[in-house]
Scaffold this motif. Structure first.
Motif, PDB file in Angstrom:
ATOM      1  N   ASP A   1      61.854 -48.997  53.576  1.00 32.79           N
ATOM      2  CA  ASP A   1      62.449 -47.799  54.180  1.00 32.79           C
ATOM      3  C   ASP A   1      61.503 -46.615  54.246  1.00 32.79           C
ATOM      4  OD1 ASP A   1      64.858 -49.150  54.569  1.00 32.79           O
ATOM      5  OD2 ASP A   1      65.585 -48.604  52.580  1.00 32.79           O
ATOM      6  N   GLY A   2      60.274 -46.740  53.708  1.00 31.20           N
ATOM      7  CA  GLY A   2      59.283 -45.689  53.891  1.00 31.20           C
ATOM      8  C   GLY A   2      59.741 -44.320  53.473  1.00 31.20           C
ATOM      9  N   LYS A   3      60.227 -44.203  52.231  1.00 28.63           N
ATOM     10  CA  LYS A   3      60.745 -42.932  51.737  1.00 28.63           C
ATOM     11  C   LYS A   3      59.729 -42.201  50.872  1.00 28.63           C
ATOM     12  CE  LYS A   3      65.546 -44.582  51.358  1.00 28.63           C
ATOM     13  NZ  LYS A   3      66.682 -44.752  50.416  1.00 28.63           N
ATOM     14  N   VAL A   4      60.000 -40.940  50.619  1.00 32.81           N
ATOM     15  CA  VAL A   4      59.329 -40.165  49.578  1.00 32.81           C
ATOM     16  C   VAL A   4      60.390 -39.798  48.545  1.00 32.81           C
ATOM     17  CG1 VAL A   4      58.179 -37.988  49.019  1.00 32.81           C
ATOM     18  CG2 VAL A   4      57.492 -39.284  51.045  1.00 32.81           C
ATOM     19  N   ILE A   5      60.053 -40.004  47.256  1.00 38.77           N
ATOM     20  CA  ILE A   5      60.990 -39.660  46.186  1.00 38.77           C
ATOM     21  C   ILE A   5      60.312 -38.691  45.211  1.00 38.77           C
ATOM     22  CG2 ILE A   5      62.266 -41.817  46.381  1.00 38.77           C
ATOM     23  CD1 ILE A   5      60.066 -41.374  43.361  1.00 38.77           C
TER      24      ILE A   5
ATOM     25  N   VAL B   1      59.779 -41.768  58.516  1.00 37.21           N
ATOM     26  CA  VAL B   1      59.932 -42.167  59.921  1.00 37.21           C
ATOM     27  C   VAL B   1      60.905 -43.340  59.940  1.00 37.21           C
ATOM     28  CG1 VAL B   1      58.797 -43.005  62.012  1.00 37.21           C
ATOM     29  CG2 VAL B   1      57.576 -41.447  60.484  1.00 37.21           C
ATOM     30  N   PRO B   2      62.118 -43.155  60.409  1.00 41.96           N
ATOM     31  CA  PRO B   2      63.071 -44.260  60.451  1.00 41.96           C
ATOM     32  C   PRO B   2      62.483 -45.480  61.159  1.00 41.96           C
ATOM     33  CG  PRO B   2      64.172 -42.203  60.957  1.00 41.96           C
ATOM     34  CD  PRO B   2      62.699 -41.894  60.907  1.00 41.96           C
ATOM     35  N   GLY B   3      62.677 -46.653  60.544  1.00 44.35           N
ATOM     36  CA  GLY B   3      62.149 -47.888  61.112  1.00 44.35           C
ATOM     37  C   GLY B   3      60.783 -48.271  60.586  1.00 44.35           C
ATOM     38  N   GLN B   4      60.113 -47.345  59.886  1.00 38.85           N
ATOM     39  CA  GLN B   4      58.822 -47.654  59.278  1.00 38.85           C
ATOM     40  C   GLN B   4      59.040 -47.855  57.778  1.00 38.85           C
ATOM     41  OE1 GLN B   4      55.815 -48.062  61.069  1.00 38.85           O
ATOM     42  NE2 GLN B   4      57.303 -48.007  62.721  1.00 38.85           N
TER      43      GLN B   4
ATOM     44  N   VAL C   1      52.249 -42.955  56.508  1.00 36.73           N
ATOM     45  CA  VAL C   1      53.280 -43.920  56.888  1.00 36.73           C
ATOM     46  C   VAL C   1      52.648 -45.154  57.525  1.00 36.73           C
ATOM     47  CG1 VAL C   1      55.291 -44.258  58.407  1.00 36.73           C
ATOM     48  CG2 VAL C   1      55.000 -42.100  57.159  1.00 36.73           C
ATOM     49  N   GLY C   2      53.337 -46.271  57.437  1.00 34.98           N
ATOM     50  CA  GLY C   2      52.990 -47.517  58.116  1.00 34.98           C
ATOM     51  C   GLY C   2      54.262 -48.323  58.305  1.00 34.98           C
ATOM     52  N   ILE C   3      54.297 -49.258  59.213  1.00 32.98           N
ATOM     53  CA  ILE C   3      53.167 -49.990  59.745  1.00 32.98           C
ATOM     54  C   ILE C   3      52.460 -49.205  60.863  1.00 32.98           C
ATOM     55  CG2 ILE C   3      52.548 -52.088  61.005  1.00 32.98           C
ATOM     56  CD1 ILE C   3      53.287 -52.524  58.040  1.00 32.98           C
ATOM     57  N   THR C   4      53.230 -48.556  61.745  1.00 26.49           N
ATOM     58  CA  THR C   4      52.603 -47.686  62.742  1.00 26.49           C
ATOM     59  C   THR C   4      52.242 -46.385  62.058  1.00 26.49           C
ATOM     60  OG1 THR C   4      53.922 -48.677  64.509  1.00 26.49           O
ATOM     61  CG2 THR C   4      52.908 -46.542  64.958  1.00 26.49           C
ATOM     62  N   GLY C   5      50.946 -46.087  62.017  1.00 27.86           N
ATOM     63  CA  GLY C   5      50.455 -45.014  61.172  1.00 27.86           C
ATOM     64  C   GLY C   5      50.827 -43.624  61.661  1.00 27.86           C
ATOM     65  N   SER C   6      51.198 -42.762  60.714  1.00 26.11           N
ATOM     66  CA  SER C   6      51.391 -41.341  60.989  1.00 26.11           C
ATOM     67  C   SER C   6      51.270 -40.585  59.680  1.00 26.11           C
ATOM     68  CB  SER C   6      52.741 -41.061  61.654  1.00 26.11           C
ATOM     69  OG  SER C   6      53.816 -41.472  60.823  1.00 26.11           O
ATOM     70  N   LEU C   7      50.912 -39.313  59.761  1.00 27.29           N
ATOM     71  CA  LEU C   7      50.716 -38.464  58.584  1.00 27.29           C
ATOM     72  C   LEU C   7      51.691 -37.297  58.657  1.00 27.29           C
ATOM     73  CD1 LEU C   7      48.980 -37.810  56.038  1.00 27.29           C
ATOM     74  CD2 LEU C   7      47.538 -36.420  57.560  1.00 27.29           C
TER      75      LEU C   7
ATOM     76  N   LYS D   1      60.131 -32.031  56.887  1.00 26.28           N
ATOM     77  CA  LYS D   1      58.986 -32.886  57.203  1.00 26.28           C
ATOM     78  C   LYS D   1      58.346 -32.424  58.499  1.00 26.28           C
ATOM     79  CE  LYS D   1      61.465 -36.878  55.239  1.00 26.28           C
ATOM     80  NZ  LYS D   1      62.801 -36.258  55.116  1.00 26.28           N
ATOM     81  N   THR D   2      57.009 -32.339  58.492  1.00 29.10           N
ATOM     82  CA  THR D   2      56.270 -31.926  59.679  1.00 29.10           C
ATOM     83  C   THR D   2      55.155 -32.922  59.932  1.00 29.10           C
ATOM     84  OG1 THR D   2      56.701 -29.592  59.190  1.00 29.10           O
ATOM     85  CG2 THR D   2      54.929 -30.096  60.764  1.00 29.10           C
ATOM     86  N   GLU D   3      55.114 -33.471  61.126  1.00 23.08           N
ATOM     87  CA  GLU D   3      54.066 -34.447  61.438  1.00 23.08           C
ATOM     88  C   GLU D   3      52.737 -33.738  61.674  1.00 23.08           C
ATOM     89  OE1 GLU D   3      53.027 -38.331  64.240  1.00 23.08           O
ATOM     90  OE2 GLU D   3      54.788 -37.086  64.716  1.00 23.08           O
ATOM     91  N   ILE D   4      51.680 -34.354  61.145  1.00 23.31           N
ATOM     92  CA  ILE D   4      50.319 -33.913  61.409  1.00 23.31           C
ATOM     93  C   ILE D   4      49.709 -34.956  62.339  1.00 23.31           C
ATOM     94  CG2 ILE D   4      48.065 -33.392  60.408  1.00 23.31           C
ATOM     95  CD1 ILE D   4      49.515 -32.800  57.757  1.00 23.31           C
TER      96      ILE D   4
END
Length: 761
Positions: free
Chosen positions: A164-168, A184-187, A204-210, A220-223
Motif C-alpha cells: 500500500d506504499g504508506k508512510v507511518i 500514491v494509491p495503487g503503488q 515511491v515505487g513501482i512507478t517512481g515518484s518523490l 503530501k506534495t510531489e517533487i
C-alpha cells in the motif's frame, strides 16, 4: 552460447484467440464438496529433522558507541531474524538477540538517545545498549515490511511500508502509530524515506515518484523528478533508497543505477547525477563531503561544489549504511579514519582513504535458519532446497541423512532433465543447471545456463519431457505478461504473452503438447487486467497456442490462479485452483472430476507459487492444496490434511517431506500395499514344468515375493503399471499352496494373497 529469445507476437495470439478461446464445461455429475472421509493410508507422526539452511544474510546496518568502543549493529535474516552487535575494534561478536515474529530487517537507525530502531517485518523494535535488551514496539498498521526507518530526534520515528506504499509515524512517548496513508494509491512501495529539518521525504515505487510530507498535517506534495535520458519520464523507475548529507537529498533509482541529488533548501534538482551508482546510501558527511560507490569505485562528492572525485579505492559492492571510525589502535593497517560497512554475507569492510586500501574481515555473525523457498527431489533421489533470501542451497540424502550446503540464489522452481536439476532463480529469471553426477562447486555446479530476459523475473513453473525443458515465468515489477521458455538441446526460445496479460503458473507435458495454467497477477506494483485464470495447450512442434479455456469449477467461485497441472496414472490432467482439486480430460479439457476441499475467496494480494501435485506409487495424490499438505484419493476425492505448508515432495521410498519455515519435516510411509491381485494361474491345476509363473498386479515399484510357507521361492518388481510376473522354483514334484506379498520402497509388506493350487509332476 546465449541465444536470442524468440517471441510469440501478441498480434497472432490475439487473432488466434477467436478460434481457441473457450470454456471447458463441467462434467454432468462432478464430485461435490462434502466432509472428508478417512483414507485407508496410515501415516507416522511428523519428525522435525531441523533446518536445512543456516546462513548469514544482512540487508542493512547502523553504527554506534558502547562502553567507549565503536560497534556495528545489523540483523541477520532468518526464522526468526536475529539482531547482532559487533565490536569493530576487536572484531568480536558481542551479542545476538532474536526478533520474535520477524524474518528480516531492511532498516536500522540510531535514535537521539543512542538506542537503535530496527525494522523487522511490519514491526518496529528498539534496542537499548544500556541493558542490551530489545523491545517490540508493535506492528505498523497494515504493514508487512518497513523501510527507511528515520527518527526525527524528538521521539518520533518515520518509516515507509509495503504493501500500500504508506508512510507511518511511531510516537515513542505515547507508544502509538500514526498512519499517513498511501502516498500514491495503487503503488505498493515506499522503500526510500528520510526525515530532514521538519520534512519527511518519501520515495515511491513501482512507478517512481518523490514526495515531501508535512508530519504535522500529513499534507503530501510531489517533487517532480527531473527529465533524464536514462529513463522514460512517463514511467520513471522505482525509488529504492533515500538519504541526506548536509542539506542534499540523495535519491537512488532502481533498474537504471542512477543517483539523483535534490537541494532541500533551494527546492531544486542539481544538474549533477551519478551513473553506475551502486547504492544503497551515501556515507555520513566528512570534511564537507559524502562518499558513495559508483562504477566499482569509492568516490567523494563535495556538498558545496558538487564535484565528484574518484578516490582510487576499488569497491564492488554496496554501502549498506556506513560510518567513519578510528580502529587504528587495534588495527594499525587502518590509520586514521576508515569508512566501515557490512556486506550481504556478514563480512565487515573498512575503506581507508589514507592508504587507499580495503580490508574486509570475515563474517563472525551467527547464521540463522533460513525459510525454505523451494523443495524438490532430484534425479539422484536426494532432496534439494533453496532459501529465502537466496545465497545458500541444501542437498539432503533421505537414505543416510547427510546434509550438504552449497552456493545458490533464490530458486523459485526446480525440475529434472536427465541427470541434471534445473533451477530457476529470482531476480531476472536466470536458469542454472546442477549436474547431480558431479561435485558441487561455487560457480561451476550449479552453473548459469541461461538468462531468460524479456522482462521475466520469477521462474516458478518448470517441467521436462522428450528431452526438452519447459519454464513458465512471472514478469518483473510493474509488468504483466508471463512467458513460456523452451530448452531444446542447446537452444533456448522464449514466447511472451502465451495467454495475454497473464503469468504462467504451472506446466505439464505429454506427447508433444505443453499444458499450462495461469495466474492473473503479474509482477508486484501493477494491478491485473484479467479476472479469470486460464488453461492453455501449446504445440511444441509448431510453437503455437492450440487452445485456451476457462475450467468450470463447481464451488471454486472464479479462479484467479490455477496453480498446478500434472498427469495422473489414470491419464487425466489434474489441476488445482487454491483450494479446489480437479481433473480434465486432456483431449477435450472438459472437467470430469472436481471438489472444493479448502474454501477460497480469492482475496489475495498476488498468487504465484504453484500448488504441488505429487503422485505416490499407491496411486494417492499428495498436494499443497490451499496451503495444506493434503492427501487425496483420486477416484472418490476423499482427502485428509496432514499439515500446513506450501512446500512438499515425496522421497523415492514414499516418505513425505515438507517445509515448516526453515525446518524439514518427514512423515514416514507406514502404509502397507494392498495384497496383490493374482491373475495367473487363474485356477488350480498342474504345472507344465518345475518353474511355474505367477502373474500379479500390485503397487507400482513394489517388490513381489512368492512364498512356500516361510520360504521365498521367487520374486519380481512391479512395473509402473503395477504388473509383475514371478517365476517360482525350481520346485520339486508335489502340491503347492503358494502365497504372494508386495513390499513397498519404505519396507511395508502387504498381507499375503493366495495363489491357486499348483501341482508339479
Amino acid at each position: 552460447m546465449r541465444t536470442v529469445p524468440q517471441r510469440l507476437g501478441l498480434v497472432p495470439i490475439l487473432i488466434a484467440l477467436a478460434l481457441v478461446l473457450g470454456t471447458a464445461p463441467a462434467s454432468a455429475e462432478p464430485v461435490r464438496p462434502g466432509p472428508a472421509a478417512e483414507l485407508p493410508a496410515r501415516f507416522a507422526e511428523p519428525e522435525n529433522l531441523g533446518p536445512l539452511i543456516r546462513s548469514v544474510a544482512v540487508f542493512d546496518s547502523a553504527y554506534g558507541v558502547e562502553n567507549g568502543r565503536d560497534v556495528l549493529y545489523t540483523t541477520v535474516t532468518g526464522s526468526p531474524a536475529t539482531f547482532q552487535v559487533i565490536d569493530l575494534d576487536s572484531h568480536t561478536l558481542l551479542r545476538t538477540i532474536p526478533l520474535p515474529g520477524a524474518a528480516d530487517s531492511w532498516s536500522h537507525a540510531v535514535d537521539h538517545d543512542g538506542s537503535v530502531i530496527i525494522s523487522g517485518g511490519g514491526h518496529l523494535f528498539r534496542y537499548q545498549p544500556s541493558d542490551a535488551t530489545v523491545r517490540d514496539l508493535g506492528r505498523a498498521p497494515g504493514a508487512s515490511v518497513l523501510y527507511g526507518v528515520s527518527p526525527d530526534g524528538a521521539g518520533n520515528v518515520y518509516a515507509g511500508t509495503y504493501p500500500d506504499g504508506k508512510v507511518i509515524k511511531y510516537d515513542s512517548a505515547a507508544g502509538t502509530f500514526t498512519d499517513f496513508g498511501s502516498v500514491v494509491p495503487g503503488q505498493d512501495y515506499v522503500r526510500g524515506l528520510a526525515y530532514h529539518r521538519g520534512t519527511v521525504y518519501a520515495g515511491v515505487g513501482i512507478t517512481g515518484s518523490l514526495w515531501s510530507i508535512d508530519p504535522g498535517t500529513g499534507a503530501k506534495t510531489e517533487i517532480p523528478l527531473p527529465a533524464r535520458p536514462e529513463f522514460d519520464p512517463a514511467r520513471p523507475p522505482s525509488i529504492y533508497s533515500l538519504n541526506t548529507a548536509g542539506d542534499l537529498l540523495f535519491v537512488q533509482l532502481s533498474d537504471v543505477n542512477l543517483l539523483l541529488i535534490y537541494d532541500t533548501v533551494a527546492g531544486a534538482w542539481l544538474d549533477t547525477a551519478v551513473s553506475q551508482y551502486r547504492g544503497l546510501y551515501t556515507s555520513p558527511e566528512r570534511d564537507g563531503k559524502t562518499f558513495l560507490v559508483a562504477g566499482g569505485r569509492l568516490r567523494s562528492f563535495d556538498l558545496a561544489t558538487h564535484e565528484l572525485v574518484d578516490t582510487g579505492i576499488a569497491f564492488g559492492t554496496y554501502l549498506r549504511h556506513s560510518a567513519w571510525v578510528d580502529v587504528s589502535a587495534t588495527n594499525p593497517e587502518l590509520p586514521g579514519l576508515s569508512l566501515v560497512t557490512v556486506q550481504y554475507g556478514g563480512a565487515v569492510s573498512f575503506l581507508n582513504p589514507q592508504t587507499g586500501r580495503v580490508i574486509s574481515k570475515p563474517s563472525i555473525l551467527e547464521g540463522s535458519p533460513i525459510t525454505l523457498q523451494t523443495l524438490e527431489r532430484g534425479p539422484d533421489d536426494r532432496l534439494y532446497a533453496s532459501g529465502y533470501p537466496g545465497g545458500t542451497g541444501a542437498r539432503f540424502d533421505p537414505e543416510g541423512g547427510g546434509l550438504t550446503n552449497f552456493a545458490l540464489g533464490q530458486s523459485e522452481g526446480m525440475a529434472t532433465l536427465g541427470d541434471s536439476l534445473y533451477l530457476g532463480n529470482y531476480p531476472g529469471a536466470i536458469m542454472h543447471e546442477l549436474d547431480t553426477t558431479k561435485p558441487l562447486g561455487a560457480g561451476t555446479n550449479p552453473r548459469q545456463a541461461h538468462d531468460i530476459g524479456d522482462d521475466q523475473d520469477r521462474p516458478f513453473a518448470i517441467t521436462a519431457g522428450d528431452g526438452k525443458l519447459f519454464v513458465g515465468t512471472i514478469p518483473t515489477y510493474g509488468a504483466l505478461g508471463g512467458a513460456v521458455t523452451i530448452k531444446d538441446g542447446a537452444v533456448w526460445s522464449t514466447y511472451r504473452n502465451v495467454v495475454p496479460g497473464q503469468s504462467v503458473m504451472s506446466l505439464a507435458y505429454r506427447d508433444g503438447k505443453l499444458y499450462g495454467s495461469t495466474t492473473v497477477w503479474g509482477g508486484l506494483g501493477i494491478e491485473p487486467t484479467e479476472t479469470v485464470a486460464r488453461v492453455f495447450v501449446f504445440d511444441v512442434a509448431t510453437r503455437t497456442v492450440e487452445k485456451i479455456i476457462t475450467p468450470e469449477l463447481p464451488g471454486a467461485v472464479t479462479a484467479k490462479a490455477i496453480g498446478a497441472l500434472s498427469f495422473g496414472p489414470d491419464g487425466l490432467l489434474w489441476g488445482a485452483a487454491w483450494g479446489t482439486i480437479f481433473a480434465l480430460d486432456p483431449a477435450t479439457l472438459e472437467v470430469v472430476r472436481s471438489r472444493e476441499i479448502v474454501a477460497t475467496d480469492w482475496n489475495f494480494n498476488h498468487l504465484w507459487r504453484p500448488i504441488q501435485l505429487r503422485w505416490a506409487a499407491d496411486g494417492l495424490l499428495y498436494t499443497t492444496l490451499g496451503g495444506n499438505l493434503t492427501v487425496v484419493e483420486p477416484r472418490s476425492l476423499k482427502s485428509r490434511t496432514l499439515a500446513a505448508t506450501a512446500l512438499m515432495t515425496l522421497a523415492a521410498n514414499g516418505d513425505v517431506y515438507y517445509a515448516d519455515g526453515p525446518d524439514l519435516i518427514r512423515i514416514r510411509d507406514i502404509t502397507a500395499p494392498d495384497a496383490p491381485t493374482v491373475s495367473a494361474p487363474a485356477r488350480p491345476g498342474p504345472s507344465a514344468d518345475d518353474t511355474p509363473e505367477v502373474s500379479v498386479r500390485s503397487e507400482a515399484g513394489a517388490l513381489i515375493q512368492l512364498w512356500n510357507g516361510d520360504q521365498e521361492v521367487g520374486r519380481d518388481t512391479a512395473g509402473s503399471d503395477g504388473a509383475a510376473t514371478v517365476v517360482a522354483g525350481p520346485l520339486a514334484d508335489g502340491t503347492y499352496r503358494l502365497r504372494v506379498t508386495a513390499t513397498d520402497a519404505a519396507g511395508n509388506r502387504s498381507q499375503p494373497a493366495d495363489v491357486p493350487l499348483i501341482v508339479v509332476r
